[in-house]
Design a protein around this motif. Structure first.
Motif, PDB file in Angstrom:
ATOM      1  N   LEU A   1     -53.321 -52.381   7.889  1.00 40.09           N
ATOM      2  CA  LEU A   1     -52.421 -50.935   8.366  1.00 40.09           C
ATOM      3  C   LEU A   1     -51.718 -51.106   9.644  1.00 40.09           C
ATOM      4  N   ALA A   2     -51.722 -51.551  10.703  1.00 32.70           N
ATOM      5  CA  ALA A   2     -50.433 -51.905  11.605  1.00 32.70           C
ATOM      6  C   ALA A   2     -49.493 -52.739  11.280  1.00 32.70           C
ATOM      7  N   ALA A   3     -50.095 -54.278  10.409  1.00 36.74           N
ATOM      8  CA  ALA A   3     -48.372 -54.845  10.288  1.00 36.74           C
ATOM      9  C   ALA A   3     -48.029 -54.341   8.727  1.00 36.74           C
ATOM     10  N   GLY A   4     -48.525 -52.615   8.337  1.00 31.93           N
ATOM     11  CA  GLY A   4     -47.215 -52.413   7.556  1.00 31.93           C
ATOM     12  C   GLY A   4     -46.842 -51.639   8.236  1.00 31.93           C
ATOM     13  N   ALA A   5     -46.948 -50.748   8.638  1.00 32.57           N
ATOM     14  CA  ALA A   5     -46.621 -50.322  10.188  1.00 32.57           C
ATOM     15  C   ALA A   5     -45.234 -50.988  10.298  1.00 32.57           C
ATOM     16  N   GLY A   6     -45.784 -51.974  10.933  1.00 32.17           N
ATOM     17  CA  GLY A   6     -44.196 -52.611  11.581  1.00 32.17           C
ATOM     18  C   GLY A   6     -43.405 -53.054  10.667  1.00 32.17           C
ATOM     19  N   PHE A   7     -43.904 -53.405   9.532  1.00 36.03           N
ATOM     20  CA  PHE A   7     -43.473 -54.087   8.463  1.00 36.03           C
ATOM     21  C   PHE A   7     -41.903 -52.792   7.836  1.00 36.03           C
TER      22      PHE A   7
ATOM     23  N   GLY B   1     -37.754 -51.577   7.539  1.00 39.33           N
ATOM     24  CA  GLY B   1     -36.779 -50.374   6.370  1.00 39.33           C
ATOM     25  C   GLY B   1     -37.805 -50.083   5.417  1.00 39.33           C
ATOM     26  N   SER B   2     -37.563 -49.002   4.038  1.00 38.30           N
ATOM     27  CA  SER B   2     -38.337 -48.451   3.150  1.00 38.30           C
ATOM     28  C   SER B   2     -38.235 -50.141   2.430  1.00 38.30           C
ATOM     29  N   GLN B   3     -37.453 -50.699   1.930  1.00 42.59           N
ATOM     30  CA  GLN B   3     -36.533 -51.480   1.075  1.00 42.59           C
ATOM     31  C   GLN B   3     -37.853 -52.920   1.210  1.00 42.59           C
ATOM     32  N   SER B   4     -38.072 -52.960   1.988  1.00 44.80           N
ATOM     33  CA  SER B   4     -39.380 -54.335   2.307  1.00 44.80           C
ATOM     34  C   SER B   4     -40.802 -54.726   1.500  1.00 44.80           C
ATOM     35  N   ARG B   5     -40.742 -56.077   0.942  1.00 47.62           N
ATOM     36  CA  ARG B   5     -41.778 -55.773   0.291  1.00 47.62           C
ATOM     37  C   ARG B   5     -42.726 -55.963   0.519  1.00 47.62           C
TER      38      ARG B   5
ATOM     39  N   LEU C   1     -49.872 -52.922   1.682  1.00 43.45           N
ATOM     40  CA  LEU C   1     -50.437 -51.867   0.954  1.00 43.45           C
ATOM     41  C   LEU C   1     -51.785 -52.243  -0.079  1.00 43.45           C
ATOM     42  N   LYS C   2     -51.504 -53.079  -0.703  1.00 44.45           N
ATOM     43  CA  LYS C   2     -52.225 -53.584  -2.195  1.00 44.45           C
ATOM     44  C   LYS C   2     -53.418 -53.817  -0.760  1.00 44.45           C
ATOM     45  N   ILE C   3     -53.124 -55.154  -0.417  1.00 43.52           N
ATOM     46  CA  ILE C   3     -54.359 -55.988   1.316  1.00 43.52           C
ATOM     47  C   ILE C   3     -55.432 -54.755   0.975  1.00 43.52           C
ATOM     48  N   ARG C   4     -54.405 -53.688   1.420  1.00 45.02           N
ATOM     49  CA  ARG C   4     -55.277 -52.424   2.205  1.00 45.02           C
ATOM     50  C   ARG C   4     -56.483 -51.943   1.281  1.00 45.02           C
TER      51      ARG C   4
END
Length: 64
Positions: free
Chosen positions: A18-24, A29-33, A39-42
């Motif tokens: 969750l923290a990594a996803g928020a950092g990404f 920005g929202s264009q990152s895969r 999210l898939k890992i979470r």
């Protein structure tokens, strides 16, 4: 006891994801895969956590 440790580790991995996803999201920005992969890992970790909890309650290892 091993089941409780495994549940705690999976929960901590979910929080780290969750923290990594928020950092990404903030950095890329929202264009990152990478946000999608996080999210898939979470989701996979959440499914594993539910399975472990169900297993523990079924066996009676996590009974209150």
């Amino acid at each position: 006891m091993l089941l409780k440790i495994l549940i705690a580790l999976v929960f901590l991995a979910m929080v780290a994801s969750l923290a990594a996803g928020a950092g990404f999201l903030i950095r890329d920005g929202s264009q990152s895969r990478r946000v999608l992969v996080s999210l898939k890992i979470r989701v996979a970790l959440a499914a594993m956590l539910l399975a472990l909890l169900g297993y523990g309650f079924t066996l009676g290892d996590l009974a209150a």
